[in-house]
Design a protein around this motif. Structure first.
Motif, mmCIF file in Angstrom:
data_model
loop_
_atom_site.group_PDB
_atom_site.id
_atom_site.type_symbol
_atom_site.label_atom_id
_atom_site.label_comp_id
_atom_site.label_asym_id
_atom_site.label_seq_id
_atom_site.Cartn_x
_atom_site.Cartn_y
_atom_site.Cartn_z
ATOM 1 N N GLY A 165 103.872 -92.392 37.284
ATOM 2 C CA GLY A 165 103.914 -93.844 37.179
ATOM 3 C C GLY A 165 103.323 -94.417 35.909
ATOM 4 O O GLY A 165 103.347 -95.621 35.705
ATOM 5 N N PHE A 166 102.790 -93.573 35.039
ATOM 6 C CA PHE A 166 102.190 -94.037 33.795
ATOM 7 C C PHE A 166 103.064 -93.626 32.624
ATOM 8 O O PHE A 166 103.521 -92.493 32.556
ATOM 9 C CB PHE A 166 100.788 -93.430 33.599
ATOM 10 N N LEU A 167 103.271 -94.548 31.690
ATOM 11 C CA LEU A 167 103.975 -94.210 30.456
ATOM 12 C C LEU A 167 102.977 -93.594 29.486
ATOM 13 O O LEU A 167 101.980 -94.226 29.130
ATOM 14 C CB LEU A 167 104.583 -95.467 29.827
ATOM 15 N N VAL A 168 103.234 -92.371 29.089
ATOM 16 C CA VAL A 168 102.337 -91.642 28.193
ATOM 17 C C VAL A 168 103.103 -91.329 26.918
ATOM 18 O O VAL A 168 104.244 -90.900 26.960
ATOM 19 C CB VAL A 168 101.860 -90.326 28.847
ATOM 20 N N LEU A 192 98.853 -90.064 23.249
ATOM 21 C CA LEU A 192 98.100 -90.427 24.459
ATOM 22 C C LEU A 192 97.713 -91.902 24.492
ATOM 23 O O LEU A 192 96.667 -92.277 25.021
ATOM 24 C CB LEU A 192 96.864 -89.533 24.620
ATOM 25 N N SER A 193 98.563 -92.735 23.946
ATOM 26 C CA SER A 193 98.350 -94.182 23.973
ATOM 27 C C SER A 193 99.043 -94.756 25.209
ATOM 28 O O SER A 193 100.134 -94.344 25.575
ATOM 29 C CB SER A 193 98.941 -94.819 22.714
ATOM 30 N N PHE A 194 98.387 -95.698 25.845
ATOM 31 C CA PHE A 194 98.962 -96.358 27.008
ATOM 32 C C PHE A 194 99.400 -97.784 26.687
ATOM 33 O O PHE A 194 99.574 -98.599 27.590
ATOM 34 C CB PHE A 194 97.957 -96.374 28.161
ATOM 35 N N VAL A 242 91.481 -96.873 35.836
ATOM 36 C CA VAL A 242 90.490 -95.832 35.547
ATOM 37 C C VAL A 242 91.120 -94.717 34.725
ATOM 38 O O VAL A 242 90.421 -93.935 34.086
ATOM 39 C CB VAL A 242 89.851 -95.263 36.834
ATOM 40 N N ILE A 243 92.455 -94.659 34.708
ATOM 41 C CA ILE A 243 93.154 -93.636 33.926
ATOM 42 C C ILE A 243 93.416 -94.146 32.510
ATOM 43 O O ILE A 243 93.121 -93.467 31.544
ATOM 44 C CB ILE A 243 94.485 -93.267 34.603
ATOM 45 N N ARG A 299 86.596 -106.922 36.090
ATOM 46 C CA ARG A 299 86.985 -106.176 37.289
ATOM 47 C C ARG A 299 87.224 -104.700 36.950
ATOM 48 O O ARG A 299 86.875 -103.821 37.725
ATOM 49 C CB ARG A 299 88.216 -106.798 37.933
ATOM 50 N N ARG A 300 87.813 -104.435 35.776
ATOM 51 C CA ARG A 300 88.032 -103.043 35.357
ATOM 52 C C ARG A 300 86.701 -102.329 35.141
ATOM 53 O O ARG A 300 86.526 -101.180 35.557
ATOM 54 C CB ARG A 300 88.870 -102.982 34.082
ATOM 55 N N GLU A 301 85.767 -103.014 34.493
ATOM 56 C CA GLU A 301 84.455 -102.405 34.248
ATOM 57 C C GLU A 301 83.743 -102.104 35.559
ATOM 58 O O GLU A 301 83.149 -101.029 35.730
ATOM 59 C CB GLU A 301 83.610 -103.322 33.370
ATOM 60 N N LYS A 302 83.820 -103.033 36.494
ATOM 61 C CA LYS A 302 83.198 -102.829 37.813
ATOM 62 C C LYS A 302 83.872 -101.660 38.527
ATOM 63 O O LYS A 302 83.191 -100.806 39.112
ATOM 64 C CB LYS A 302 83.311 -104.109 38.632
#
Length: 167
Positions: free
Chosen positions: A49-52, A56-58, A105-106, A159-162
């Motif tokens: 589900g992730f474009l890589v 390795l840039s998202f 987190v990825i 929210r991402r940091e938390k």
């Protein structure tokens, strides 16, 4: 070798869907073949589900996420003709925000441009919500920080940091 393993374990490999992604700056010159089918080289691939990309840039993944979330907001306001702020806010938290937060987190965006692009999606929602609830007077729309505070929304970056700390 891989083809022998897949046939031994009765796990067929789709030769047309299998691609080669070289990670790093070194240009790979080897040709990979699965059976008799040469494998296609790509610079970007969707995995889980992730474009890589090869570096390795998202960034492209974040672009797709922001676009999909913006479409969801458009559909939300087009499909719901209510002016109840709590219902629209609940719909945002249920249908849109999970798109923006899934898997952070990825790929955890760290570039300012990408962070801004993702925050713009939430700012767009709060602006549209403000207009829907308070009327179409563009001069009276407060800035995004005030809207977020009044709606009880924190920045997506916070929210991402938390979430990173929890993980």
């Amino acid at each position: 070798m891989v083809e022998d393993w897949s046939s031994r374990w009765d796990l067929p490999i789709s030769k047309t869907k299998t691609k080669v992604l070289t990670i790093g700056t070194k240009i790979e010159t080897l040709d990979y073949i699965l059976g008799t089918v040469p494998l296609q080289r790509v610079t970007e691939i969707r995995d889980l589900g992730f474009l890589v990309t090869s570096n390795l840039s998202f960034d492209n993944h974040c672009d797709v996420v922001a676009t999909n979330a913006s479409r969801k907001i458009y559909n939300l306001f087009k499909g719901m003709f209510i002016t109840d702020q709590t219902i629209l806010l609940k719909a945002y938290k249920t249908y849109v925000r999970p798109l923006l937060e899934n898997g952070t987190v990825i790929f955890s965006p760290y570039k300012k441009g990408i962070i801004t692009k993702l925050e713009k999606v939430q700012n767009s929602f709060t602006r549209k919500l403000w207009l829907r609830v308070h009327g179409l007077d563009y001069d009276l729309i407060p800035n995004a920080n005030i809207r977020n505070r009044e709606l009880g929304l924190s920045l997506l970056q916070q929210r991402r940091e938390k979430n990173d700390l929890i993980m």
